[in-house]
Design a protein around this motif. Sequence first.
Motif, PDB file in Angstrom:
ATOM      1  N   PHE A 116       0.955  -1.350  -0.022  1.00 41.48           N
ATOM      2  CA  PHE A 116      -0.133   0.031   0.076  1.00 41.48           C
ATOM      3  C   PHE A 116       0.750   1.246  -0.017  1.00 41.48           C
ATOM      4  N   THR A 117       1.898   1.202   0.490  1.00 40.14           N
ATOM      5  CA  THR A 117       2.907   2.351   0.525  1.00 40.14           C
ATOM      6  C   THR A 117       4.376   1.904   0.326  1.00 40.14           C
ATOM      7  N   ASN A 118       5.488   2.483  -0.393  1.00 38.67           N
ATOM      8  CA  ASN A 118       6.753   2.237  -0.482  1.00 38.67           C
ATOM      9  C   ASN A 118       7.608   2.806   0.767  1.00 38.67           C
ATOM     10  N   LYS A 119       6.942   3.588   1.827  1.00 36.54           N
ATOM     11  CA  LYS A 119       7.442   3.922   2.801  1.00 36.54           C
ATOM     12  C   LYS A 119       7.509   2.748   4.022  1.00 36.54           C
ATOM     13  N   PHE A 123       5.484   3.813   9.533  1.00 35.03           N
ATOM     14  CA  PHE A 123       4.676   4.672   9.468  1.00 35.03           C
ATOM     15  C   PHE A 123       3.245   4.431   9.187  1.00 35.03           C
ATOM     16  N   SER A 124       2.900   3.557   8.594  1.00 34.37           N
ATOM     17  CA  SER A 124       1.555   2.760   8.289  1.00 34.37           C
ATOM     18  C   SER A 124       1.021   2.309   9.750  1.00 34.37           C
ATOM     19  N   ILE A 125       2.032   1.556  10.432  1.00 36.64           N
ATOM     20  CA  ILE A 125       1.681   1.220  11.950  1.00 36.64           C
ATOM     21  C   ILE A 125       1.265   2.127  12.797  1.00 36.64           C
ATOM     22  N   THR A 126       2.158   3.202  12.707  1.00 38.08           N
ATOM     23  CA  THR A 126       1.834   4.404  13.739  1.00 38.08           C
ATOM     24  C   THR A 126       0.626   4.854  13.372  1.00 38.08           C
ATOM     25  N   HIS A 127       0.056   5.156  12.210  1.00 40.37           N
ATOM     26  CA  HIS A 127      -1.047   5.803  11.765  1.00 40.37           C
ATOM     27  C   HIS A 127      -2.320   4.802  12.217  1.00 40.37           C
ATOM     28  N   GLN A 128      -2.077   3.581  12.258  1.00 40.06           N
ATOM     29  CA  GLN A 128      -3.113   2.698  12.682  1.00 40.06           C
ATOM     30  C   GLN A 128      -3.179   2.810  14.128  1.00 40.06           C
ATOM     31  N   ARG A 166      -6.794  -0.999  -0.616  1.00 45.98           N
ATOM     32  CA  ARG A 166      -5.874  -0.082  -1.323  1.00 45.98           C
ATOM     33  C   ARG A 166      -6.275   1.410  -1.193  1.00 45.98           C
ATOM     34  N   ASP A 167      -7.719   1.610  -0.585  1.00 42.60           N
ATOM     35  CA  ASP A 167      -8.167   2.875  -0.240  1.00 42.60           C
ATOM     36  C   ASP A 167      -7.416   3.551   0.968  1.00 42.60           C
ATOM     37  N   GLU A 208       5.711  12.417   5.981  1.00 40.91           N
ATOM     38  CA  GLU A 208       6.235  11.330   5.891  1.00 40.91           C
ATOM     39  C   GLU A 208       5.815  10.487   4.452  1.00 40.91           C
ATOM     40  N   PHE A 209       4.447  10.495   4.420  1.00 37.65           N
ATOM     41  CA  PHE A 209       4.144   9.360   3.504  1.00 37.65           C
ATOM     42  C   PHE A 209       4.472   9.890   2.102  1.00 37.65           C
ATOM     43  N   MET A 210       4.181  11.492   1.880  1.00 36.70           N
ATOM     44  CA  MET A 210       4.474  11.888   0.662  1.00 36.70           C
ATOM     45  C   MET A 210       5.791  12.397   0.371  1.00 36.70           C
ATOM     46  N   LYS A 211       6.687  12.553   1.328  1.00 35.77           N
ATOM     47  CA  LYS A 211       7.946  13.064   1.150  1.00 35.77           C
ATOM     48  C   LYS A 211       8.977  12.060   0.126  1.00 35.77           C
ATOM     49  N   GLU A 212       9.513  12.832  -0.843  1.00 36.34           N
ATOM     50  CA  GLU A 212      10.502  12.346  -1.838  1.00 36.34           C
ATOM     51  C   GLU A 212      10.032  11.062  -2.369  1.00 36.34           C
ATOM     52  N   GLU A 213       8.689  10.979  -2.818  1.00 35.76           N
ATOM     53  CA  GLU A 213       8.270   9.705  -3.516  1.00 35.76           C
ATOM     54  C   GLU A 213       8.504   9.820  -4.869  1.00 35.76           C
ATOM     55  N   ASP A 214       9.336   8.874  -5.523  1.00 40.50           N
ATOM     56  CA  ASP A 214       9.715   8.481  -6.735  1.00 40.50           C
ATOM     57  C   ASP A 214       8.570   8.504  -7.566  1.00 40.50           C
ATOM     58  N   ASP A 215       7.503   7.711  -7.329  1.00 40.75           N
ATOM     59  CA  ASP A 215       6.385   7.506  -8.145  1.00 40.75           C
ATOM     60  C   ASP A 215       5.256   8.333  -7.844  1.00 40.75           C
ATOM     61  N   ILE A 216       5.307   9.728  -7.270  1.00 39.34           N
ATOM     62  CA  ILE A 216       4.361  10.390  -6.626  1.00 39.34           C
ATOM     63  C   ILE A 216       2.919  10.300  -7.604  1.00 39.34           C
TER      64      ILE A 216
END
Length: 361
Positions: A116-119, A123-128, A166-167, A208-216
């Motif tokens: 769901f994210t390449n980070k 970060f995903s676990i913290t969000h949860q 994926r949402d 953090e999720f949106m920082k320096e995303e190569d495939d933004i």
Amino acid sequence: MNVIVTSTPEVSKELLNEVVKVLQSTPGIISFSKGDTLSKKQFSLINDKFKDEEIIVPFSFDELFGLVDGYRDFKEKEIDNQTYVVLLTNIRNNDNWFSAFRGNNIFVDCNNWHIFTNKHPKFSITHQIVENIFQSLVNLKIEGDLDPLIHMPPEGCINDMCDNKRDIKWKFMTARICPVCLKVARKKIQDPLIINQIKRFLNNLRDEFMKEEDDIDEYLPPITVSEKGDIKIGNLDFHLEEVPRSIYLFFLKNQEGVKTKEVFEKAEDIYLIYKKIKKAPNKVSIANAFGYKLKGNRLINRNHVNDQFGPIKSKITAKIKSVLGSELLKHYSIINDTKDDDNYYLIKLSPSLITLPPELA
């Protein structure tokens, strides 16, 4: 308010440490600490399935929350009833949820966040964790008949169901508590510092999720405009007052942009859009936006000193930033760009991501 974060034995100590570190990076009234991980032998005293070489079958919610209760029993001298206990685990659950809470107990599935994210999964676990704390505090009903505050389909809110897993990326990107859910939260959470810290968590994680995303570009939500001129970015309603919305719609429609020194010449075109979205349109509003006076229905005697386009554009930019964060700002805001040695105002979003109704196209 204290939160202890621990894990089942198969979760790496490194991941547990990293999650706690992220949680502690947003200080506030909610305090996070790492709890000692019980051994497999200790967990086997709570649930016999830990006696097996490997746990393959999913656990029920009762079993997973039973593990948290069992952890509390082992640590009864250290953990009171008001303290939250979060269990990170690779053990899957029957409902295939990312996470869940029951009272002050929370579990989070640590599997497959890379889908769901390449980070980093921390970060995903913290969000949860933050999400479940918020939902627990507002007494959201997640078992049995779902609470009316749970959004299906998703709206870019912390309480989105994300039945299509994926949402979840929209929830990460918007970092938003919708107005309805926020109103309920302010009634049920007595300490405003808790809401403040949760909102800071969401904003920090979004960055953090949106920082320096190569495939933004893969993560850019589309813009859809209704026949009435209402704007949605992804599943999120994007509200602007009629004048700034008319200007924004004009630039969505005119992807090639407008020379900065000629934007005031487009006032009539913008007024045509304004008439379509305003119930009782008054041309004086558009006249004021571009420094004109109004004589009858004609725009006359422009004075650039009175031009309000710059401040209106800034308000649009601020609104986009508050909704989508700084990393997506350059894709959705009206920017100043150089083409053919001229300066242009334009929105640099792929036309394939913009859907306009025939009335505005």
